[in-house]
Design a protein around this motif. Structure first.
Motif, PDB file in Angstrom:
ATOM      1  N   ASN A  46      -0.695 -13.889 -12.924  1.00  0.00           N
ATOM      2  CA  ASN A  46      -2.064 -13.448 -13.186  1.00  0.00           C
ATOM      3  C   ASN A  46      -2.101 -12.168 -14.005  1.00  0.00           C
ATOM      4  OD1 ASN A  46      -4.045 -15.284 -12.370  1.00  0.00           O
ATOM      5  ND2 ASN A  46      -3.598 -14.865 -10.220  1.00  0.00           N
ATOM      6  N   LEU A  47      -0.928 -11.627 -14.317  1.00  0.00           N
ATOM      7  CA  LEU A  47      -0.869 -10.539 -15.299  1.00  0.00           C
ATOM      8  C   LEU A  47       0.502 -10.558 -15.966  1.00  0.00           C
ATOM      9  CD1 LEU A  47      -3.015  -8.394 -16.089  1.00  0.00           C
ATOM     10  CD2 LEU A  47      -1.598  -6.716 -14.953  1.00  0.00           C
ATOM     11  N   LEU A  48       0.497 -10.541 -17.289  1.00  0.00           N
ATOM     12  CA  LEU A  48       1.731 -10.448 -18.068  1.00  0.00           C
ATOM     13  C   LEU A  48       1.611  -9.228 -18.964  1.00  0.00           C
ATOM     14  CD1 LEU A  48       2.141 -14.164 -19.304  1.00  0.00           C
ATOM     15  CD2 LEU A  48       2.643 -13.239 -17.053  1.00  0.00           C
ATOM     16  N   ASP A  95       7.223  -5.883 -18.683  1.00  0.00           N
ATOM     17  CA  ASP A  95       7.491  -4.631 -17.969  1.00  0.00           C
ATOM     18  C   ASP A  95       6.330  -4.237 -17.069  1.00  0.00           C
ATOM     19  OD1 ASP A  95       9.846  -4.596 -19.349  1.00  0.00           O
ATOM     20  OD2 ASP A  95       9.180  -3.145 -20.858  1.00  0.00           O
ATOM     21  N   VAL A  96       6.625  -3.437 -16.042  1.00  0.00           N
ATOM     22  CA  VAL A  96       5.564  -2.968 -15.138  1.00  0.00           C
ATOM     23  C   VAL A  96       4.504  -2.235 -15.963  1.00  0.00           C
ATOM     24  CG1 VAL A  96       6.945  -2.763 -13.022  1.00  0.00           C
ATOM     25  CG2 VAL A  96       6.803  -0.828 -14.602  1.00  0.00           C
ATOM     26  N   VAL A  97       3.272  -2.326 -15.489  1.00  0.00           N
ATOM     27  CA  VAL A  97       2.173  -1.679 -16.207  1.00  0.00           C
ATOM     28  C   VAL A  97       1.355  -0.825 -15.239  1.00  0.00           C
ATOM     29  CG1 VAL A  97       1.891  -3.382 -18.060  1.00  0.00           C
ATOM     30  CG2 VAL A  97       0.731  -3.752 -15.860  1.00  0.00           C
ATOM     31  N   LYS A  98       0.505   0.014 -15.839  1.00  0.00           N
ATOM     32  CA  LYS A  98      -0.452   0.797 -15.063  1.00  0.00           C
ATOM     33  C   LYS A  98      -1.759   0.010 -14.978  1.00  0.00           C
ATOM     34  CE  LYS A  98       1.537   5.039 -14.687  1.00  0.00           C
ATOM     35  NZ  LYS A  98       1.566   5.799 -13.435  1.00  0.00           N
ATOM     36  N   LYS A  99      -2.691   0.598 -14.252  1.00  0.00           N
ATOM     37  CA  LYS A  99      -3.940  -0.105 -13.966  1.00  0.00           C
ATOM     38  C   LYS A  99      -4.778  -0.411 -15.209  1.00  0.00           C
ATOM     39  CE  LYS A  99      -7.185   0.276 -10.211  1.00  0.00           C
ATOM     40  NZ  LYS A  99      -7.765   1.173  -9.204  1.00  0.00           N
ATOM     41  N   ASP A 100      -4.650   0.413 -16.258  1.00  0.00           N
ATOM     42  CA  ASP A 100      -5.503   0.188 -17.433  1.00  0.00           C
ATOM     43  C   ASP A 100      -5.246  -1.180 -18.076  1.00  0.00           C
ATOM     44  OD1 ASP A 100      -2.943   1.116 -18.160  1.00  0.00           O
ATOM     45  OD2 ASP A 100      -3.642   1.685 -20.149  1.00  0.00           O
ATOM     46  N   HIS A 101      -4.037  -1.701 -17.865  1.00  0.00           N
ATOM     47  CA  HIS A 101      -3.721  -3.018 -18.424  1.00  0.00           C
ATOM     48  C   HIS A 101      -4.608  -4.099 -17.773  1.00  0.00           C
ATOM     49  CE1 HIS A 101      -1.094  -5.633 -20.772  1.00  0.00           C
ATOM     50  NE2 HIS A 101      -1.003  -6.435 -19.736  1.00  0.00           N
ATOM     51  N   ILE A 102      -4.857  -3.944 -16.479  1.00  0.00           N
ATOM     52  CA  ILE A 102      -5.724  -4.898 -15.763  1.00  0.00           C
ATOM     53  C   ILE A 102      -7.102  -4.917 -16.423  1.00  0.00           C
ATOM     54  CG2 ILE A 102      -6.825  -5.459 -13.549  1.00  0.00           C
ATOM     55  CD1 ILE A 102      -4.580  -3.881 -12.146  1.00  0.00           C
ATOM     56  N   PRO A 137       0.802  -1.233   0.000  1.00  0.00           N
ATOM     57  CA  PRO A 137       0.000   0.000   0.000  1.00  0.00           C
ATOM     58  C   PRO A 137       0.831   1.277   0.000  1.00  0.00           C
ATOM     59  CG  PRO A 137      -0.749  -1.522   1.718  1.00  0.00           C
ATOM     60  CD  PRO A 137       0.492  -2.095   1.155  1.00  0.00           C
ATOM     61  N   LYS A 138       1.984   1.258   0.709  1.00  0.00           N
ATOM     62  CA  LYS A 138       2.795   2.475   0.828  1.00  0.00           C
ATOM     63  C   LYS A 138       3.131   3.057  -0.550  1.00  0.00           C
ATOM     64  CE  LYS A 138       7.168   2.477   1.940  1.00  0.00           C
ATOM     65  NZ  LYS A 138       8.489   3.025   2.055  1.00  0.00           N
ATOM     66  N   ASP A 139       3.487   2.201  -1.491  1.00  0.00           N
ATOM     67  CA  ASP A 139       3.846   2.661  -2.839  1.00  0.00           C
ATOM     68  C   ASP A 139       2.750   2.401  -3.872  1.00  0.00           C
ATOM     69  OD1 ASP A 139       6.216   3.359  -1.708  1.00  0.00           O
ATOM     70  OD2 ASP A 139       7.414   1.801  -2.666  1.00  0.00           O
ATOM     71  N   LYS A 140       1.622   1.861  -3.404  1.00  0.00           N
ATOM     72  CA  LYS A 140       0.505   1.517  -4.305  1.00  0.00           C
ATOM     73  C   LYS A 140       0.967   0.608  -5.430  1.00  0.00           C
ATOM     74  CE  LYS A 140      -1.746   5.907  -3.334  1.00  0.00           C
ATOM     75  NZ  LYS A 140      -2.288   7.146  -3.895  1.00  0.00           N
ATOM     76  N   VAL A 141       1.695  -0.423  -5.064  1.00  0.00           N
ATOM     77  CA  VAL A 141       2.213  -1.364  -6.066  1.00  0.00           C
ATOM     78  C   VAL A 141       1.626  -2.756  -5.830  1.00  0.00           C
ATOM     79  CG1 VAL A 141       4.290  -2.535  -6.910  1.00  0.00           C
ATOM     80  CG2 VAL A 141       4.337  -0.071  -6.459  1.00  0.00           C
ATOM     81  N   LEU A 142       1.193  -3.363  -6.918  1.00  0.00           N
ATOM     82  CA  LEU A 142       0.658  -4.717  -6.882  1.00  0.00           C
ATOM     83  C   LEU A 142       1.671  -5.669  -7.512  1.00  0.00           C
ATOM     84  CD1 LEU A 142      -2.407  -6.078  -6.511  1.00  0.00           C
ATOM     85  CD2 LEU A 142      -2.091  -6.376  -8.957  1.00  0.00           C
ATOM     86  N   PHE A 143       1.844  -6.837  -6.895  1.00  0.00           N
ATOM     87  CA  PHE A 143       2.699  -7.886  -7.455  1.00  0.00           C
ATOM     88  C   PHE A 143       1.792  -9.001  -7.944  1.00  0.00           C
ATOM     89  CE2 PHE A 143       5.025  -5.508  -4.329  1.00  0.00           C
ATOM     90  CZ  PHE A 143       6.219  -5.234  -4.976  1.00  0.00           C
ATOM     91  N   ALA A 144       1.688  -9.121  -9.275  1.00  0.00           N
ATOM     92  CA  ALA A 144       0.617  -9.933  -9.858  1.00  0.00           C
ATOM     93  C   ALA A 144       0.980 -11.402 -10.043  1.00  0.00           C
ATOM     94  CB  ALA A 144       0.226  -9.344 -11.207  1.00  0.00           C
TER      95      ALA A 144
END
Ligand SMILES: [Zn+2]
Length: 264
Positions: free
Chosen positions: A159-161, A199-206, A149-156
């Motif tokens: 379940n997401l590529l 590569d890391v993605v933003k929320k729109d990819h979800i 939560p501190k950095d608002k980062v999700l480790f998927a």
């Protein structure tokens, strides 16, 4: 070894030897939380040592997002530490060992590890600085994800590529659970997603992936009710195509296996 600094607390090692598979390290209070090991012991050791030197921290924990070989084959530096996994991890691992013909030695080795099983959810750290891991399923039954939560980062996990299609040709893939999980993520406060590969993605990819899967499941259910054959499904004009390049036809492979299970 090129380590990506996503935030001052989050470091990623991406291995271009195998579909850009990511392993991560989160600096949490006075310890290092590693997420997935990468492809082998040498790579894992290098990453762990680099992070230990960089931070001057010694205490480490490991979280395995799921039981596929490309995420769990660098266990050596973690043998003595806490290894957090899903409650379905061992069963899935045994299945994978059979499926991929892992030898007795490797089987014994994994069985000797001291795994810390998470029921539904596990939090490491205190209220101001914590990381939460949660059961999800989807890509595979034992898939879990992490949220910092501190950095608002999700480790998927897988379940997401990104930069490649989603991968779902497994016997224990469940697209309904996958879609529910993605919907849950869409409600969360997320700036970045560290994906299993790419590569890391933003929320729109979800959202794009969730919409693709929803369309696909609807199409496959309709096809099953119309008793279409796999061949008819794959050549159907309404069969959804994935929105990123798919050079190895992962999507068709996934559809074929998933649809065969649906109609069996
Ligand atoms: Zn993977």
């Amino acid at each position: 070894m090129n380590i990506i600094e996503l935030t001052p607390s989050i470091f990623i090692y991406q291995d271009d030897n195998y579909y850009l598979v990511n392993s991560c390290c989160v600096i949490l209070n006075s310890e290092l939380i590693f997420i997935d090991t990468g492809l082998n012991d040498a790579v894992a050791k290098k990453f762990v040592n680099k992070m230990k030197n960089r931070t001057d921290m010694k205490d480490i924990k490991l979280v395995l997002t799921h039981a596929h070989g490309d995420h769990i084959s660098g266990m050596k530096p973690f043998e003595r530490c806490q290894i957090i996994v899903s409650k379905y991890f061992r069963a899935s691992l045994n299945e994978n060992m059979k499926r991929y013909g892992w030898g007795e030695k490797r089987k014994k080795y994994y069985n000797s590890l001291n795994l810390d099983i998470l029921a539904e959810q596990k939090t490491i750290g205190d209220e101001d600085n914590q990381i939460i891991f949660k059961q999800m399923g989807g890509h595979s039954l034992e898939s879990i994800y992490g949220y910092f939560p501190k950095d608002k980062v999700l480790f998927a996990g897988d379940n997401l590529l990104s930069k490649m299609p989603q991968y779902f040709p497994f016997d224990n893939t469940n697209l309904d659970d996958w879609i529910s999980g993605l919907q849950e993520w869409e409600k969360m406060d997320i700036d970045w997603v560290v994906v299993g590969h790419g590569d890391v993605v933003k929320k729109d990819h979800i959202t794009r992936v969730r919409e693709f899967f929803e369309e696909l499941v609807l199409f496959l259910e309709r096809s099953a009710s119309e008793k279409l054959s796999v061949e008819q499904v794959l050549s159907h004009e309404n069969c959804p195509t994935y929105f990123e390049e798919d050079p190895e036809n992962w999507t068709n492979m996934g559809i074929e296996i998933y649809y065969n299970r649906m109609i069996e």
